[in-house]
Design a protein around this motif. Structure first.
Motif, PDB file in Angstrom:
ATOM      1  N   THR A  31       0.148  11.231  -0.178  1.00  0.00           N
ATOM      2  CA  THR A  31       0.230   9.732   0.683  1.00  0.00           C
ATOM      3  C   THR A  31      -0.351   8.880  -0.197  1.00  0.00           C
ATOM      4  N   VAL A  32      -0.287   7.538   0.088  1.00  0.00           N
ATOM      5  CA  VAL A  32      -0.627   6.452  -0.776  1.00  0.00           C
ATOM      6  C   VAL A  32      -2.236   6.463  -0.976  1.00  0.00           C
ATOM      7  N   PRO A  33      -2.629   6.431  -2.236  1.00  0.00           N
ATOM      8  CA  PRO A  33      -4.146   6.637  -2.578  1.00  0.00           C
ATOM      9  C   PRO A  33      -4.808   5.533  -1.664  1.00  0.00           C
ATOM     10  N   LYS A  34      -6.070   5.625  -1.234  1.00  0.00           N
ATOM     11  CA  LYS A  34      -6.948   4.588  -0.731  1.00  0.00           C
ATOM     12  C   LYS A  34      -8.167   4.670  -1.323  1.00  0.00           C
ATOM     13  N   GLU A  35      -8.818   3.379  -1.532  1.00  0.00           N
ATOM     14  CA  GLU A  35     -10.287   3.365  -1.945  1.00  0.00           C
ATOM     15  C   GLU A  35     -10.831   2.322  -1.304  1.00  0.00           C
ATOM     16  N   ARG A  36     -12.207   2.497  -0.898  1.00  0.00           N
ATOM     17  CA  ARG A  36     -13.065   1.498  -0.539  1.00  0.00           C
ATOM     18  C   ARG A  36     -13.743   0.564  -1.717  1.00  0.00           C
ATOM     19  N   VAL A  37     -13.843  -0.433  -1.615  1.00  0.00           N
ATOM     20  CA  VAL A  37     -14.551  -1.099  -2.651  1.00  0.00           C
ATOM     21  C   VAL A  37     -15.162  -2.443  -1.912  1.00  0.00           C
ATOM     22  N   ASP A  38     -16.074  -2.949  -2.845  1.00  0.00           N
ATOM     23  CA  ASP A  38     -16.931  -4.151  -2.387  1.00  0.00           C
ATOM     24  C   ASP A  38     -16.026  -5.638  -2.252  1.00  0.00           C
ATOM     25  N   CYS A  39     -16.089  -6.252  -3.291  1.00  0.00           N
ATOM     26  CA  CYS A  39     -15.222  -7.484  -3.462  1.00  0.00           C
ATOM     27  C   CYS A  39     -13.934  -7.450  -4.166  1.00  0.00           C
ATOM     28  N   VAL A  40     -13.019  -8.050  -3.779  1.00  0.00           N
ATOM     29  CA  VAL A  40     -11.727  -8.225  -4.550  1.00  0.00           C
ATOM     30  C   VAL A  40     -11.487  -9.565  -4.698  1.00  0.00           C
ATOM     31  N   VAL A  41     -11.256 -10.069  -5.867  1.00  0.00           N
ATOM     32  CA  VAL A  41     -10.768 -11.424  -6.018  1.00  0.00           C
ATOM     33  C   VAL A  41      -9.426 -11.252  -6.687  1.00  0.00           C
ATOM     34  N   ASN A 211      -7.294  -3.263   9.257  1.00  0.00           N
ATOM     35  CA  ASN A 211      -7.604  -2.008   9.584  1.00  0.00           C
ATOM     36  C   ASN A 211      -9.138  -2.369  10.196  1.00  0.00           C
ATOM     37  N   GLU A 212      -9.106  -2.132  11.366  1.00  0.00           N
ATOM     38  CA  GLU A 212     -10.557  -2.419  12.023  1.00  0.00           C
ATOM     39  C   GLU A 212     -10.831  -3.908  11.712  1.00  0.00           C
ATOM     40  N   ASN A 213      -9.978  -4.856  11.752  1.00  0.00           N
ATOM     41  CA  ASN A 213     -10.390  -6.218  11.547  1.00  0.00           C
ATOM     42  C   ASN A 213     -10.804  -6.757  10.192  1.00  0.00           C
ATOM     43  N   SER A 214     -10.379  -5.788   9.294  1.00  0.00           N
ATOM     44  CA  SER A 214     -10.628  -5.797   7.788  1.00  0.00           C
ATOM     45  C   SER A 214      -9.305  -5.860   7.188  1.00  0.00           C
ATOM     46  N   MET A 215      -9.130  -6.633   6.088  1.00  0.00           N
ATOM     47  CA  MET A 215      -7.683  -6.822   5.523  1.00  0.00           C
ATOM     48  C   MET A 215      -7.814  -5.751   4.228  1.00  0.00           C
ATOM     49  N   CYS A 216      -6.718  -4.793   4.368  1.00  0.00           N
ATOM     50  CA  CYS A 216      -6.484  -3.791   3.363  1.00  0.00           C
ATOM     51  C   CYS A 216      -5.270  -4.298   2.330  1.00  0.00           C
ATOM     52  N   LEU A 217      -5.551  -4.050   1.122  1.00  0.00           N
ATOM     53  CA  LEU A 217      -4.741  -4.717   0.232  1.00  0.00           C
ATOM     54  C   LEU A 217      -3.770  -3.924  -0.532  1.00  0.00           C
ATOM     55  N   ASN A 218      -2.457  -4.151  -0.482  1.00  0.00           N
ATOM     56  CA  ASN A 218      -1.398  -3.099  -1.043  1.00  0.00           C
ATOM     57  C   ASN A 218      -1.017  -3.742  -2.457  1.00  0.00           C
ATOM     58  N   ILE A 219      -1.321  -2.502  -3.594  1.00  0.00           N
ATOM     59  CA  ILE A 219      -1.470  -2.789  -4.621  1.00  0.00           C
ATOM     60  C   ILE A 219      -0.248  -2.116  -5.446  1.00  0.00           C
ATOM     61  N   PHE A 220       0.452  -2.959  -6.474  1.00  0.00           N
ATOM     62  CA  PHE A 220       1.588  -2.464  -7.243  1.00  0.00           C
ATOM     63  C   PHE A 220       1.297  -2.749  -8.722  1.00  0.00           C
ATOM     64  N   ASP A 237       1.583   1.392  -4.281  1.00  0.00           N
ATOM     65  CA  ASP A 237       1.015   2.635  -4.969  1.00  0.00           C
ATOM     66  C   ASP A 237      -0.119   2.725  -4.760  1.00  0.00           C
ATOM     67  N   MET A 238      -0.944   1.765  -4.132  1.00  0.00           N
ATOM     68  CA  MET A 238      -2.443   2.124  -3.830  1.00  0.00           C
ATOM     69  C   MET A 238      -2.850   1.136  -2.768  1.00  0.00           C
ATOM     70  N   VAL A 239      -3.887   1.278  -1.828  1.00  0.00           N
ATOM     71  CA  VAL A 239      -4.385   0.607  -1.064  1.00  0.00           C
ATOM     72  C   VAL A 239      -5.919   0.531  -1.226  1.00  0.00           C
ATOM     73  N   LEU A 240      -6.619  -0.666  -1.300  1.00  0.00           N
ATOM     74  CA  LEU A 240      -7.755  -1.019  -1.373  1.00  0.00           C
ATOM     75  C   LEU A 240      -8.387  -1.370  -0.142  1.00  0.00           C
ATOM     76  N   ILE A 241      -9.562  -1.027   0.288  1.00  0.00           N
ATOM     77  CA  ILE A 241     -10.173  -1.616   1.496  1.00  0.00           C
ATOM     78  C   ILE A 241     -11.584  -1.966   1.049  1.00  0.00           C
ATOM     79  N   PRO A 242     -11.463  -3.535   0.975  1.00  0.00           N
ATOM     80  CA  PRO A 242     -12.657  -4.092   0.431  1.00  0.00           C
ATOM     81  C   PRO A 242     -13.405  -4.769   1.547  1.00  0.00           C
ATOM     82  N   LYS A 243     -15.006  -4.877   1.339  1.00  0.00           N
ATOM     83  CA  LYS A 243     -15.582  -5.659   2.292  1.00  0.00           C
ATOM     84  C   LYS A 243     -15.524  -7.239   2.194  1.00  0.00           C
TER      85      LYS A 243
END
Length: 424
Positions: A31-41, A211-220, A237-243
Motif C-alpha cells: 500500500t502507499v506508505p503513510k507517515e504522521r508529521v508535525d508541520c509541512v511547508v 482524513n478526519e478533517n485534516s488534510m493528508c498530502l499526496n507526495i511524488f 508514492d507517499m502520503v503525509l499526515i501533518p498537523k
C-alpha cells in the motif's frame, strides 16, 4: 552568520531520498506508505523558508517540501530585490500591513546577520501634469500606511539629486532599499535547519485528501512526475499526515489547492500569470542613478522602473505581459517561459525615456524575467494577499497562501510571524 549558513546548507541539500529516510514507513509496502508529521511547508521560496524558520524557532518539527532541486528557484530569484516601503497598497490591507512590518523585520535581520543590503531610497516620479494627482494620492496612502520620511519634492530638486532624471515632481521614500535575496534565503534556510527543520528537495506535493478533517498530502518524486504529460499519476508514492500544512507553493498554490479533495472550490481563487522582463544597462562606468526610480504604477505592476543591485549594476523593469495556456503539471514544476525576447526593448525604451531621456540606443541588454502569481487579471482591480485558515475554509491545520506577489519579498518575515501567531 552567512558563512555559517553556507556550511549548514551543504549538509541540508535533502532530496526525495531524504524524505523517505525522514519517514519510517517502507516504500516496499503493497500500500502507499503513510507517515504522521508535525508541520509541512509546501514550497521553499523566500516566504516558505521564512515560515519554516519561524515555526522551527517556536519549537515545531518542520518539513519543507520543494519540487525543485534547491530553494528559491522561481519568483524569489526573479524579482527586483527591492525592500519596499509600503506606499502603494490600500490602508489596512495585508499588503500594506505586512510590507511595513516586514520591512522593519528585514532591515533588522539583515543588519544583525551581515546580509548584504542598502537603504538607498526611492523616487516615484511624475513626468507630466496629469500624473501629479496620482503622486499626491500615493503620498497620502503611504502616510496612512505608516511609512516614515515621505517627502514631496519639486522636479528641480529631484533633478539636482539625480542629474540624469527628468520629471516635474517626485515623491521621495528614504526607507526603500535593496538586498541580496539569495544571501537572505541562505541565512533563513540555515537558521531553520539549525532549529530542526528538514528540507526535502525534488519532492512534489500533487494534491491531498481529507482524513478526519485534516488534510493528508499526496507526495511524488519530481523526476518521475516530469515523465507525465498533462495528467497526474493516479496514486502517490507517499502520503503525509501533518498537523499543520502551509501551502506556500507560489505560482502553483491555487492549482495545488484545487487538488485538495474536501476543500470546496469556492475557496480557491482564479490564478493569473503576468511575466515581467528586465533589461540591464550595458557598462557605463558610474551608474546614471543612485536611487531607485519608479514611474507612476501601471495596470498589473509598478511600471518599468530603475533598480540597482549591490554591485552597482543598473536594470530596468519589469514590464507586464499576461500569459495563459499553462497546464497544471507545468505550473507545479515551474516550467514557465523565462527567456527575454530582445525585441521587447522596443517597448522599454519609450517608457524609460519619459524619465531618462539620455538613454542611448543599443545600451540595453536582455536580462532575466519572472512570473507574478496574481489573483486579478487584465483590466481587473488589484487584489490583496489571500491567507486562508480553518476560520475561512473549515479544514483544521490547513493554511493557503494565495497571490503572494510584490511586496512578498519585503513581507516574508511578517507573513511568517502572522502565520505562526495565528495558526499554531
Amino acid at each position: 552568520m552567512l558563512k555559517h549558513s553556507l556550511g549548514r546548507l551543504k549538509r541540508i541539500q535533502f532530496s526525495w531520498h531524504t524524505l523517505k529516510n525522514f519517514t519510517s514507513s517502507s516504500s516496499c509496502s503493497t500500500t502507499v506508505p503513510k507517515e504522521r508529521v508535525d508541520c509541512v511547508v509546501i514550497g521553499a521560496g523566500v516566504v516558505g523558508i521564512a515560515v519554516a524558520r519561524e515555526l522551527a524557532l517556536r519549537g515545531r518539527d518542520v518539513l519543507i517540501v520543494e519540487s525543485a532541486p534547491t530553494f528559491g528557484t522561481a519568483t524569489s530569484s526573479r524579482n527586483s530585490e527591492v525592500i519596499h516601503a509600503g506606499i502603494y497598497y490600500p490602508p489596512n490591507s495585508l499588503k500594506a500591513t505586512f510590507c511595513v512590518r516586514g520591512r522593519e523585520l528585514l532591515y533588522k535581520y539583515c543588519s544583525e546577520r551581515n546580509i548584504p543590503h542598502k537603504q538607498i531610497g526611492k523616487l516615484i516620479v511624475a513626468t507630466r501634469p496629469s500624473e501629479v494627482p496620482k503622486l499626491n494620492h500615493l503620498m497620502n496612502r503611504g502616510i496612512q500606511n505608516g511609512v516614515a520620511g515621505l517627502k514631496m519634492v519639486e522636479g528641480s530638486e529631484a533633478m539636482r539629486m539625480e542629474p540624469e532624471l527628468q520629471c516635474i515632481r517626485a515623491l521621495l521614500s528614504p526607507v526603500s532599499g535593496i538586498l541580496d535575496t539569495h544571501s537572505l534565503m541562505l541565512s533563513l534556510v540555515g537558521e531553520a535547519e539549525d532549529n530542526g527543520a528538514t528540507f526535502s528537495y525534488n519532492t512534489t506535493v500533487i494534491g491531498g485528501h481529507l482524513n478526519e478533517n485534516s488534510m493528508c498530502l499526496n507526495i511524488f518524486e519530481t523526476k518521475c512526475l516530469e515523465n507525465w504529460n498533462s495528467r497526474f499519476p493516479s496514486q502517490p508514492d507517499m502520503v503525509l499526515i501533518p498537523k499543520l500544512v502551509v501551502n506556500s507553493a507560489g505560482l502553483s498554490a491555487p492549482v495545488l489547492a484545487k487538488r485538495f479533495e474536501g476543500l470546496h472550490s469556492s475557496f480557491v481563487p482564479p490564478s493569473y500569470y503576468a511575466r515581467g522582463c528586465y533589461f540591464t544597462l550595458s557598462s557605463t562606468g558610474i551608474p546614471p542613478f543612485k536611487h531607485l526610480i519608479y514611474p507612476i504604477p501601471e495596470e498589473g505592476g509598478l511600471g518599468v522602473h530603475v533598480t540597482l543591485d549591490l554591485d552597482g549594476q543598473l536594470k530596468f523593469g519589469p514590464d507586464v505581459e499576461w500569459i495563459d495556456g499553462v497546464d497544471d503539471i507545468s505550473s507545479f514544476l515551474n516550467k514557465f517561459e523565462y527567456s527575454v525576447c530582445s525585441k521587447r526593448v522596443e517597448l522599454f525604451c519609450p517608457e524609460i525615456r519619459k524619465y531618462y531621456p539620455n538613454l542611448k540606443d543599443g545600451s540595453l541588454q536582455p536580462g532575466y524575467s519572472g512570473i507574478r502569481p496574481k489573483l486579478s487579471g487584465p483590466q481587473q482591480s488589484p487584489t490583496d494577499f489571500l491567507i486562508q485558515g480553518e476560520d475561512i475554509h473549515g479544514i483544521a491545520g490547513l493554511v493557503n497562501l494565495f497571490g503572494i506577489e510584490s511586496p512578498g519579498l519585503t513581507s516574508s518575515m511578517a507573513i511568517a510571524e502572522y502565520i505562526a501567531t495565528k495558526f499554531l
